[in-house]
Design an enzyme around this catalytic site. Structure first.
Site, PDB file in Angstrom:
ATOM      1  N   PHE A 241       0.817  -1.220   0.000  1.00 32.36           N
ATOM      2  CA  PHE A 241       0.000   0.000   0.000  1.00 32.36           C
ATOM      3  C   PHE A 241       0.842   1.258   0.000  1.00 32.36           C
ATOM      4  O   PHE A 241       0.358   2.335  -0.356  1.00 32.36           O
ATOM      5  CB  PHE A 241      -0.952   0.000   1.209  1.00 32.36           C
ATOM      6  CG  PHE A 241      -0.366   0.543   2.477  1.00 32.36           C
ATOM      7  CD1 PHE A 241       0.387  -0.249   3.316  1.00 32.36           C
ATOM      8  CD2 PHE A 241      -0.559   1.869   2.823  1.00 32.36           C
ATOM      9  CE1 PHE A 241       0.933   0.260   4.485  1.00 32.36           C
ATOM     10  CE2 PHE A 241      -0.016   2.388   3.997  1.00 32.36           C
ATOM     11  CZ  PHE A 241       0.733   1.582   4.823  1.00 32.36           C
ATOM     12  N   LYS A 242       2.110   1.157   0.379  1.00 31.01           N
ATOM     13  CA  LYS A 242       2.962   2.343   0.424  1.00 31.01           C
ATOM     14  C   LYS A 242       3.059   3.029  -0.946  1.00 31.01           C
ATOM     15  O   LYS A 242       3.277   4.229  -1.028  1.00 31.01           O
ATOM     16  CB  LYS A 242       4.369   1.962   0.902  1.00 31.01           C
ATOM     17  CG  LYS A 242       4.420   1.183   2.227  1.00 31.01           C
ATOM     18  CD  LYS A 242       4.573   2.058   3.385  1.00 31.01           C
ATOM     19  CE  LYS A 242       4.844   1.465   4.752  1.00 31.01           C
ATOM     20  NZ  LYS A 242       4.424   0.146   5.125  1.00 31.01           N
TER      21      LYS A 242
END
Ligand SMILES: *Cc1c(COP(=O)(O)O)cnc(C)c1O
Length: 470
Positions: free
Chosen positions: A111-112
């Site tokens: 998700f980064k």
């Protein structure tokens, strides 16, 4: 929009300044002076927009005059155009109440990417306006490093130095960092834990000998712009499930408290969020803080979910600041106590304020494995260990009776299962394959230096290679 420090001493900055500064000069974290608020009608009007457009609309009040709306939309279109799924963050149903928000369709499978693809473009945009060079120094428990490196590799005017705890990130995570051979990328494996690496990075921001020569920038979630970009997918998911006319709960696998704090921001902006579930593994400082008020760091236990192997959660300070009536002096004293004693207590106001929106849960190795198995056997989904911890917490929450059965519970799927194939295979008998877009990762050449877990050694290494400020 003005940005102020949680410790009340650093200069007030605009969005551009806060993005380039990362950590505030008083050791605090930048937050917007006030939370922008959307009316119910304004939120309803966001339903059905393409992700890049939703992103521009949600980010615009935070960006203020630093970018025109049209330029912001160009940047979100470019950033989210690199995702392999047209919905960017697709939502999947697991059972009548449980949902999965897949945040891992970016270039490095975690998700980064959602925040860092945007941050890389913001750095380039803002640096292009001056003669300034930026030296990014970051610490990673695995996923921030690869996502940040992908976002800035080869960009002019930016050097990136990424510290990871040697031997404590997965092979896929390490290779995603060390196989990027662009000359502005510097990987450093340090002897020590993620917390040791993060402490060195924070120290560098406050080391005058370094900050006089270099503009040190942050890609960790201490950088406000990252959290801003993460607010968007809370809107995307809730709108699909009936917001603003229906409240939604979110379960968030948590380490540095960045992702779940973005959910808090979405709630302050008017999105109806029933509860935010802070899911931790056995490194449970946040679970203890939220359930008993005791914020005290233990030692880090390595687990199969390394991105949550954290005992000091930087972004928790942003919540404590908001819940302390935004009193910078009080937070300064509270954090000084924590830094000196590695322990402090939440005030009653902080505990009660947190309890209004947050609940927490902790999963040990067995509970994590059971959640992976549940996902596979009951919904045909392979869950990575971090996501599984979120699912464990989400299911416990739904079963607790503290939430109505018609409130959807959305777990943020923070990593692709192929980033952690051993743990997934142990629980399901199935080994998730790497998507084609990262296919030859294990054939590529690696580049990385090993350094002692000692601040002076790391600072000297950075100083020897980074470009000076201007
Ligand atoms: C970074 C990360 C987390 C923790 O997110 P925070 O914002 O630090 O709380 C959880 N899962 C994965 C896969 C991550 O990469």
């Amino acid at each position: 929009m003005d940005y102020i420090s949680t410790r009340g001493q650093a200069p007030v900055l605009d969005f551009e300044g806060a993005t380039l500064a990362g950590l505030a000069s008083d050791g605090g974290l930048y937050v917007p002076r006030e939370w922008p608020r959307f009316t119910k009608e304004e939120i309803a009007a966001l339903a059905g927009l393409p992700y890049a457009e939703l992103a521009a609309k949600v980010m615009a009040p935070f960006v203020g005059d630093s970018l025109s709306y049209d330029r912001l939309l160009e940047l979100t279109t470019q950033a989210y155009g690199r995702f392999s799924h047209a919905a960017v963050t697709p939502l999947k149903q697991l059972d009548h109440q449980q949902w999965l928000l897949e945040l891992f369709h970016g270039p490095t499978l975690a998700f980064k990417d959602v925040a860092l693809q945007m941050l890389g473009l913001l750095f380039e945009e803002f640096l292009g306006r001056s003669t300034q060079n930026l030296t990014i120094v970051g610490a990673t428990s695995g996923d921030t490093g690869s996502a940040a490196i992908d976002a800035v590799a080869g960009r002019s005017k930016v050097d990136i130095f990424m510290l990871h705890p040697k031997g404590r990130v997965s092979d896929v995570q390490r290779r995603q960092m060390t196989t990027v051979l662009a000359p502005n990328v510097h990987n450093i494996a340090i002897d020590g834990s993620f917390d040791d690496a993060q402490a060195m990075v924070k120290r560098m921001f406050n080391d005058k000998a370094m900050t006089d020569r270099f503009s040190i920038g942050a890609v960790n979630s201490i950088n406000w712009a990252r959290l801003m970009a993460q607010v968007v997918y809370y809107f995307a998911a809730a709108l699909q499930l009936g917001a603003p006319h229906r409240a939604v709960a979110f379960s968030v696998p948590t380490g540095n408290f960045g992702d779940v704090f973005a959910g808090y921001v979405a709630a302050q902006m008017g999105l109806p969020i029933a509860k935010l579930i802070v899911a931790t593994n056995v490194n449970d400082i946040l679970h203890r803080a939220l359930s008993t008020g005791d914020y005290s760091a233990g030692t880090v236990t390595p687990t199969a979910a390394p991105s949550m192997d954290i005992q000091v959660s930087s972004n928790f300070e942003r919540l404590l600041f908001d819940l302390a009536g935004r009193d910078g002096a009080a937070i300064n004293a509270q954090m000084a106590q924590f830094e000196a004693e590695k322990a402090m207590s939440l005030t009653n106001a902080q505990r009660e304020g947190a309890a209004a929106l947050f609940v927490s849960a902790r999963a040990d190795a067995d509970e994590m494995a059971q959640a992976i198995r549940w996902g596979w056997e009951s919904a045909g989904e392979l869950l990575d260990p971090h996501t599984a911890i979120g699912i464990h917490a989400a299911r416990a929450f739904a079963a607790s009776g503290d939430v109505a059965a018609d409130v959807p519970v959305v777990t943020l799927a923070t990593a692709h299962p192929a980033k952690f194939p051993e743990a997934v295979e142990r629980s399901t008998g199935h080994r998730p394959g790497l998507p084609d877009r990262v296919g030859d990762l294990f054939e590529r050449e690696e580049r990385c230096v090993d350094l002692a877990g000692d601040y002076d050694t790391v600072a000297a290494y950075v100083a020897g290679l980074a470009a000076p400020k201007v």
